[in-house]
Design a protein around this motif. Sequence first.
Motif, PDB file in Angstrom:
ATOM      1  N   SER A  41      -3.860   8.725  -0.741  1.00 48.93           N
ATOM      2  CA  SER A  41      -3.084   8.158  -1.853  1.00 48.93           C
ATOM      3  C   SER A  41      -2.401   9.252  -2.665  1.00 48.93           C
ATOM      4  O   SER A  41      -1.212   9.146  -2.998  1.00 48.93           O
ATOM      5  CB  SER A  41      -3.986   7.316  -2.754  1.00 48.93           C
ATOM      6  OG  SER A  41      -4.532   6.233  -2.045  1.00 48.93           O
ATOM      7  N   TYR A  70      -1.129  13.885  -9.921  1.00 50.95           N
ATOM      8  CA  TYR A  70      -1.706  12.751  -9.196  1.00 50.95           C
ATOM      9  C   TYR A  70      -3.183  12.979  -8.888  1.00 50.95           C
ATOM     10  O   TYR A  70      -3.982  12.045  -8.945  1.00 50.95           O
ATOM     11  CB  TYR A  70      -0.927  12.469  -7.912  1.00 50.95           C
ATOM     12  CG  TYR A  70       0.399  11.803  -8.145  1.00 50.95           C
ATOM     13  CD1 TYR A  70       0.477  10.546  -8.730  1.00 50.95           C
ATOM     14  CD2 TYR A  70       1.583  12.427  -7.781  1.00 50.95           C
ATOM     15  CE1 TYR A  70       1.702   9.925  -8.943  1.00 50.95           C
ATOM     16  CE2 TYR A  70       2.809  11.811  -7.984  1.00 50.95           C
ATOM     17  CZ  TYR A  70       2.857  10.560  -8.570  1.00 50.95           C
ATOM     18  OH  TYR A  70       4.067   9.942  -8.778  1.00 50.95           O
ATOM     19  N   LEU A 117      -0.913   3.955  -8.046  1.00 46.28           N
ATOM     20  CA  LEU A 117      -1.959   4.849  -7.544  1.00 46.28           C
ATOM     21  C   LEU A 117      -3.320   4.386  -8.063  1.00 46.28           C
ATOM     22  O   LEU A 117      -4.280   4.266  -7.294  1.00 46.28           O
ATOM     23  CB  LEU A 117      -1.690   6.293  -7.979  1.00 46.28           C
ATOM     24  CG  LEU A 117      -2.780   7.302  -7.629  1.00 46.28           C
ATOM     25  CD1 LEU A 117      -2.912   7.466  -6.115  1.00 46.28           C
ATOM     26  CD2 LEU A 117      -2.495   8.645  -8.284  1.00 46.28           C
ATOM     27  N   MET A 123      -4.399   1.156  -6.339  1.00 42.20           N
ATOM     28  CA  MET A 123      -4.829   1.386  -4.963  1.00 42.20           C
ATOM     29  C   MET A 123      -6.208   2.042  -4.918  1.00 42.20           C
ATOM     30  O   MET A 123      -7.038   1.695  -4.085  1.00 42.20           O
ATOM     31  CB  MET A 123      -3.791   2.226  -4.217  1.00 42.20           C
ATOM     32  CG  MET A 123      -2.524   1.439  -3.929  1.00 42.20           C
ATOM     33  SD  MET A 123      -1.226   2.402  -3.124  1.00 42.20           S
ATOM     34  CE  MET A 123      -2.041   2.866  -1.589  1.00 42.20           C
ATOM     35  N   LEU A 124      -6.450   2.979  -5.819  1.00 43.34           N
ATOM     36  CA  LEU A 124      -7.761   3.629  -5.848  1.00 43.34           C
ATOM     37  C   LEU A 124      -8.858   2.640  -6.235  1.00 43.34           C
ATOM     38  O   LEU A 124      -9.961   2.679  -5.678  1.00 43.34           O
ATOM     39  CB  LEU A 124      -7.741   4.819  -6.805  1.00 43.34           C
ATOM     40  CG  LEU A 124      -6.854   5.985  -6.370  1.00 43.34           C
ATOM     41  CD1 LEU A 124      -6.769   7.029  -7.466  1.00 43.34           C
ATOM     42  CD2 LEU A 124      -7.334   6.592  -5.067  1.00 43.34           C
ATOM     43  N   GLY A 161       0.764  -1.235   0.000  1.00 45.81           N
ATOM     44  CA  GLY A 161       0.000   0.000   0.000  1.00 45.81           C
ATOM     45  C   GLY A 161       0.795   1.285   0.000  1.00 45.81           C
ATOM     46  O   GLY A 161       1.628   1.531  -0.874  1.00 45.81           O
ATOM     47  N   TYR A 162       0.536   2.125   1.004  1.00 40.36           N
ATOM     48  CA  TYR A 162       1.107   3.465   1.048  1.00 40.36           C
ATOM     49  C   TYR A 162       2.639   3.495   1.071  1.00 40.36           C
ATOM     50  O   TYR A 162       3.236   4.306   0.365  1.00 40.36           O
ATOM     51  CB  TYR A 162       0.540   4.263   2.222  1.00 40.36           C
ATOM     52  CG  TYR A 162      -0.946   4.515   2.102  1.00 40.36           C
ATOM     53  CD1 TYR A 162      -1.472   5.210   1.019  1.00 40.36           C
ATOM     54  CD2 TYR A 162      -1.823   4.043   3.068  1.00 40.36           C
ATOM     55  CE1 TYR A 162      -2.832   5.434   0.906  1.00 40.36           C
ATOM     56  CE2 TYR A 162      -3.188   4.259   2.962  1.00 40.36           C
ATOM     57  CZ  TYR A 162      -3.689   4.951   1.877  1.00 40.36           C
ATOM     58  OH  TYR A 162      -5.035   5.170   1.753  1.00 40.36           O
ATOM     59  N   HIS A 180      -8.614   2.394  -1.636  1.00 45.73           N
ATOM     60  CA  HIS A 180      -7.794   3.159  -0.701  1.00 45.73           C
ATOM     61  C   HIS A 180      -8.278   4.611  -0.724  1.00 45.73           C
ATOM     62  O   HIS A 180      -8.836   5.079  -1.710  1.00 45.73           O
ATOM     63  CB  HIS A 180      -6.318   3.096  -1.106  1.00 45.73           C
ATOM     64  CG  HIS A 180      -5.646   1.826  -0.732  1.00 45.73           C
ATOM     65  ND1 HIS A 180      -5.786   0.657  -1.443  1.00 45.73           N
ATOM     66  CD2 HIS A 180      -4.816   1.541   0.304  1.00 45.73           C
ATOM     67  CE1 HIS A 180      -5.077  -0.290  -0.887  1.00 45.73           C
ATOM     68  NE2 HIS A 180      -4.475   0.214   0.184  1.00 45.73           N
ATOM     69  N   LEU A 240       3.737   2.845  -2.415  1.00 45.67           N
ATOM     70  CA  LEU A 240       3.415   3.986  -3.280  1.00 45.67           C
ATOM     71  C   LEU A 240       4.412   5.114  -3.067  1.00 45.67           C
ATOM     72  O   LEU A 240       4.881   5.728  -4.029  1.00 45.67           O
ATOM     73  CB  LEU A 240       1.984   4.478  -3.009  1.00 45.67           C
ATOM     74  CG  LEU A 240       1.504   5.652  -3.853  1.00 45.67           C
ATOM     75  CD1 LEU A 240       1.528   5.306  -5.346  1.00 45.67           C
ATOM     76  CD2 LEU A 240       0.096   6.074  -3.418  1.00 45.67           C
ATOM     77  N   ALA A 255      -6.321  10.598  -9.998  1.00 47.86           N
ATOM     78  CA  ALA A 255      -7.307  10.128  -9.022  1.00 47.86           C
ATOM     79  C   ALA A 255      -8.712  10.562  -9.418  1.00 47.86           C
ATOM     80  O   ALA A 255      -9.666   9.777  -9.318  1.00 47.86           O
ATOM     81  CB  ALA A 255      -6.955  10.658  -7.628  1.00 47.86           C
ATOM     82  N   PRO A 298      -8.547   8.228  -1.476  1.00 44.96           N
ATOM     83  CA  PRO A 298      -7.941   8.995  -2.568  1.00 44.96           C
ATOM     84  C   PRO A 298      -7.090  10.175  -2.090  1.00 44.96           C
ATOM     85  O   PRO A 298      -6.038  10.448  -2.680  1.00 44.96           O
ATOM     86  CB  PRO A 298      -9.129   9.473  -3.402  1.00 44.96           C
ATOM     87  CG  PRO A 298     -10.342   9.185  -2.612  1.00 44.96           C
ATOM     88  CD  PRO A 298      -9.993   8.214  -1.537  1.00 44.96           C
ATOM     89  N   ALA A 332       1.715   9.815  -2.816  1.00 46.13           N
ATOM     90  CA  ALA A 332       2.381   9.801  -4.121  1.00 46.13           C
ATOM     91  C   ALA A 332       3.053  11.148  -4.394  1.00 46.13           C
ATOM     92  O   ALA A 332       4.191  11.202  -4.876  1.00 46.13           O
ATOM     93  CB  ALA A 332       1.385   9.457  -5.227  1.00 46.13           C
TER      94      ALA A 332
END
Length: 151
Positions: free
Chosen positions: A45, A136, A32, A35-36, A9-10, A40, A13, A140, A42, A49
Amino acid sequence: MNDLLVAHGYPALFLLSFLASSLVPLGSEWLLVTMLLKKHDPVASVAVASIGNYLGACTTYWIGLRGGDFMIRKLLRIDENAQQRAEKLYTRYGSWSLLFSWLPIVGDPMCLVGGILKVRFINFSVLVFTGKTIRYATVAWLIHRGMSTAW
């Protein structure tokens, strides 16, 4: 490898975003997006990132400021042509060109040139972080919009 990064995960990233903006020619957007799609947060995230990518750019800036040809050519693998393209963009648009440091091919060299030309770090930081965050956040937003219209 992809499953390993997604599973972490994070932190994964952050690391991938950092590396993508510094030493290794990678892309971090795919993680990213993954994960979205796995629901996760947003905002978190995009923040992770953006911060990772910004800190990677700071590393490149520092190498431009303090590093020599070995670090630029061998460690960052930025050739003279890419550096010259970045310098031309910088000459044409000034420090505002750093907003586009997220672009492929010229982005990392632009951060390097920012260091070589001794751009004030606060100006560098604001412009680079803003550009990377917008990138980013746009990814997202597009994923969120696509997910909401797909259902």
